[in-house]
Motif scaffolding. Structure first.
Motif, mmCIF file in Angstrom:
data_model
loop_
_atom_site.group_PDB
_atom_site.id
_atom_site.type_symbol
_atom_site.label_atom_id
_atom_site.label_comp_id
_atom_site.label_asym_id
_atom_site.label_seq_id
_atom_site.Cartn_x
_atom_site.Cartn_y
_atom_site.Cartn_z
ATOM 1 N N THR A 91 0.940 21.783 5.669
ATOM 2 C CA THR A 91 1.610 22.933 6.193
ATOM 3 C C THR A 91 0.341 24.087 6.290
ATOM 4 O O THR A 91 -0.104 24.590 7.510
ATOM 5 N N LEU A 92 -0.246 24.324 5.216
ATOM 6 C CA LEU A 92 -1.449 25.123 4.872
ATOM 7 C C LEU A 92 -2.614 24.674 5.556
ATOM 8 O O LEU A 92 -3.180 25.639 6.236
ATOM 9 N N LEU A 93 -2.785 23.393 5.590
ATOM 10 C CA LEU A 93 -4.091 23.040 6.211
ATOM 11 C C LEU A 93 -3.820 23.089 7.805
ATOM 12 O O LEU A 93 -4.891 23.294 8.480
ATOM 13 N N ALA A 94 -2.571 22.807 8.307
ATOM 14 C CA ALA A 94 -2.246 22.923 9.785
ATOM 15 C C ALA A 94 -2.662 24.410 10.123
ATOM 16 O O ALA A 94 -2.943 24.555 11.287
ATOM 17 N N GLU A 95 -2.313 25.390 9.383
ATOM 18 C CA GLU A 95 -2.189 26.873 9.826
ATOM 19 C C GLU A 95 -3.660 27.037 9.878
ATOM 20 O O GLU A 95 -4.213 27.812 10.520
ATOM 21 N N LEU A 96 -4.445 26.763 8.663
ATOM 22 C CA LEU A 96 -5.776 26.686 8.631
ATOM 23 C C LEU A 96 -6.420 26.357 10.024
ATOM 24 O O LEU A 96 -7.250 27.043 10.609
ATOM 25 N N ASP A 97 -6.292 25.298 10.660
ATOM 26 C CA ASP A 97 -6.644 24.373 11.783
ATOM 27 C C ASP A 97 -6.343 25.482 12.807
ATOM 28 O O ASP A 97 -7.452 25.889 13.798
ATOM 29 N N LEU A 98 -5.134 25.960 12.861
ATOM 30 C CA LEU A 98 -4.613 27.122 13.851
ATOM 31 C C LEU A 98 -5.535 28.315 13.868
ATOM 32 O O LEU A 98 -5.876 28.922 14.914
ATOM 33 N N ARG A 99 -5.826 28.844 12.870
ATOM 34 C CA ARG A 99 -6.552 30.292 12.737
ATOM 35 C C ARG A 99 -8.015 29.953 13.100
ATOM 36 O O ARG A 99 -8.652 31.035 13.363
ATOM 37 N N LEU A 100 -8.473 28.897 13.004
ATOM 38 C CA LEU A 100 -9.808 28.450 13.253
ATOM 39 C C LEU A 100 -10.062 28.388 14.608
ATOM 40 O O LEU A 100 -11.348 28.135 15.148
ATOM 41 N N GLN A 101 -9.075 28.115 15.574
ATOM 42 C CA GLN A 101 -9.153 27.691 17.103
ATOM 43 C C GLN A 101 -10.093 28.575 17.812
ATOM 44 O O GLN A 101 -10.797 28.181 18.302
ATOM 45 N N PRO A 102 -9.908 29.912 17.624
ATOM 46 C CA PRO A 102 -10.369 30.927 18.419
ATOM 47 C C PRO A 102 -12.134 30.868 17.832
ATOM 48 O O PRO A 102 -13.045 30.997 19.076
ATOM 49 N N ILE A 103 -12.479 30.591 16.818
ATOM 50 C CA ILE A 103 -13.698 30.528 16.580
ATOM 51 C C ILE A 103 -14.270 29.042 17.006
ATOM 52 O O ILE A 103 -15.570 29.229 17.510
ATOM 53 N N LEU A 104 -13.702 28.044 17.063
ATOM 54 C CA LEU A 104 -14.095 26.845 17.609
ATOM 55 C C LEU A 104 -14.302 26.980 19.051
ATOM 56 O O LEU A 104 -15.422 26.514 19.682
ATOM 57 N N GLY A 105 -13.509 27.771 19.803
ATOM 58 C CA GLY A 105 -13.816 28.180 21.188
ATOM 59 C C GLY A 105 -15.115 28.828 21.579
ATOM 60 O O GLY A 105 -15.628 28.729 22.397
ATOM 61 N N LEU A 106 -15.375 29.868 20.455
ATOM 62 C CA LEU A 106 -16.722 30.589 20.521
ATOM 63 C C LEU A 106 -18.013 29.766 20.281
ATOM 64 O O LEU A 106 -18.846 29.831 21.285
ATOM 65 N N LEU A 107 -17.792 28.897 19.485
ATOM 66 C CA LEU A 107 -18.685 27.970 19.358
ATOM 67 C C LEU A 107 -19.124 27.022 20.487
ATOM 68 O O LEU A 107 -20.179 26.409 20.869
ATOM 69 N N GLU A 108 -18.127 26.517 20.777
ATOM 70 C CA GLU A 108 -18.085 25.684 22.022
ATOM 71 C C GLU A 108 -18.848 26.272 23.173
ATOM 72 O O GLU A 108 -19.591 25.619 23.826
ATOM 73 N N ALA A 109 -18.418 27.605 23.533
ATOM 74 C CA ALA A 109 -18.843 28.185 24.559
ATOM 75 C C ALA A 109 -20.522 28.402 24.272
ATOM 76 O O ALA A 109 -21.471 28.471 25.312
#
Length: 228
Positions: free
Chosen positions: A206-224
Motif C-alpha cells: 500500500t505504501l509503495l502504491a502511494e509512492l507511485d501515486l505521489r511521483l506521477q506529477p514528476i513523471l509527467g514533467l520529465l516526460e514533457a
C-alpha cells in the motif's frame, strides 16, 4: 493526479472483498478535474490559463541547464531511498495496529517532504531549459499543486484507517476458537502468525502504491522534458 485509476486505488480495492475495482475507462481530464475543483478553483484556473501564455523564460545569464538524465537520476535516487524506508522490517513483527498506524503516517510525512522537494527541483530544471512551453507547464503544475494539495492530503490521510479495517479482518479470520470454551472464545495468536506476515506485506504494498501515486506529477514533467 489520477486517483480513480491509480495503482493505489486498485490495490485498496483488491483488499476490500465485494468492492469492484475502478473501471479502466478514462473519463477525460476535464471530467476528472471537475470532480476535484469547486467554482472558486475553476475561476482561478481559468484566469491562470489566460495568463500562462505570458509566462517569461529565464534570462540567459540566470540559466543553468540541467540535463534530463540528471533529473531522472534524482528521481531514481528519491524513489530508491523511499522504497528502502518502506520495505525495511524489524526482526519481530508488531502485533498491535496503532504501531502500524504511526509508522504509516511517518512514511507519509517522509514521502511528502522528499517528493515535494524533488518536484520543485524538477520544475527548476524545466525552467532552466529556456523553453516557453516548459515554462508554461511549470506554471500550471505549480498552480494545480497548490489547488489540489489539500484534497490530496485528506484522501491519503484515510488510508491508515482503511488498513486498520483490513488488519482487524485478517486477525478475526485467522483467530482460532478456544478448544475448551464457548464457540466464540478466542486464544492468543503467535506474533509471527501467517496472517500478520500477510498484513505486513499488504501494508508495504500500500505504501509503495502511494509512492507511485505521489511521483506521477514528476513523471509527467520529465516526460514533457523528454518530448521537448
Amino acid at each position: 493526479m489520477r486517483f480513480n485509476d491509480s495503482l493505489l486505488v486498485r490495490h485498496l480495492a483488491s483488499l476490500a472483498p465485494g468492492v469492484p475495482a475502478p473501471a479502466p475507462a478514462d473519463p477525460g481530464v476535464a471530467q476528472r478535474m471537475a470532480q476535484w475543483l469547486n467554482v472558486a478553483d475553476a475561476i482561478t484556473l481559468h484566469a491562470a490559463q489566460q495568463s500562462v501564455a505570458q509566462t517569461p523564460t529565464l534570462p540567459k545569464a540566470q540559466q543553468g541547464k540541467v540535463a534530463a538524465a540528471d533529473l531522472q537520476q534524482a528521481l531514481e535516487r528519491t524513489r530508491h531511498t523511499l522504497r528502502a524506508s518502506i520495505t525495511r522490517r524489524e526482526k519481530t513483527l508488531d502485533t498491535e495496529y496503532p504501531l502500524y498506524h504511526q509508522r504509516y503516517q511517518d512514511e507519509q510525512r517522509r514521502m511528502e517532504m522528499s517528493v515535494q522537494a524533488l518536484r520543485e527541483h524538477v520544475r527548476q530544471g524545466l525552467l532552466a531549459q529556456s523553453s516557453p512551453r516548459l515554462a508554461q507547464l511549470v506554471a500550471m503544475d505549480t498552480l494545480l499543486g497548490q489547488m489540489l494539495a489539500a484534497r490530496e492530503q485528506r484522501l491519503l490521510a484515510g488510508v491508515p484507517s482503511f488498513l486498520k479495517t483490513r488488519y482487524q479482518q485478517l486477525r478475526t479470520q485467522h483467530q482460532p476458537a478456544a478448544a475448551d470454551g464457548p464457540a466464540q472464545a478466542l486464544v492468543p495468536v503467535h506474533p509471527q502468525a501467517a496472517w500478520l506476515a500477510q498484513f505486513v506485506n499488504e501494508f508495504e504494498q500500500t505504501l509503495l502504491a502511494e509512492l507511485d501515486l505521489r511521483l506521477q506529477p514528476i513523471l509527467g514533467l520529465l516526460e514533457a522534458l523528454a518530448q521537448e
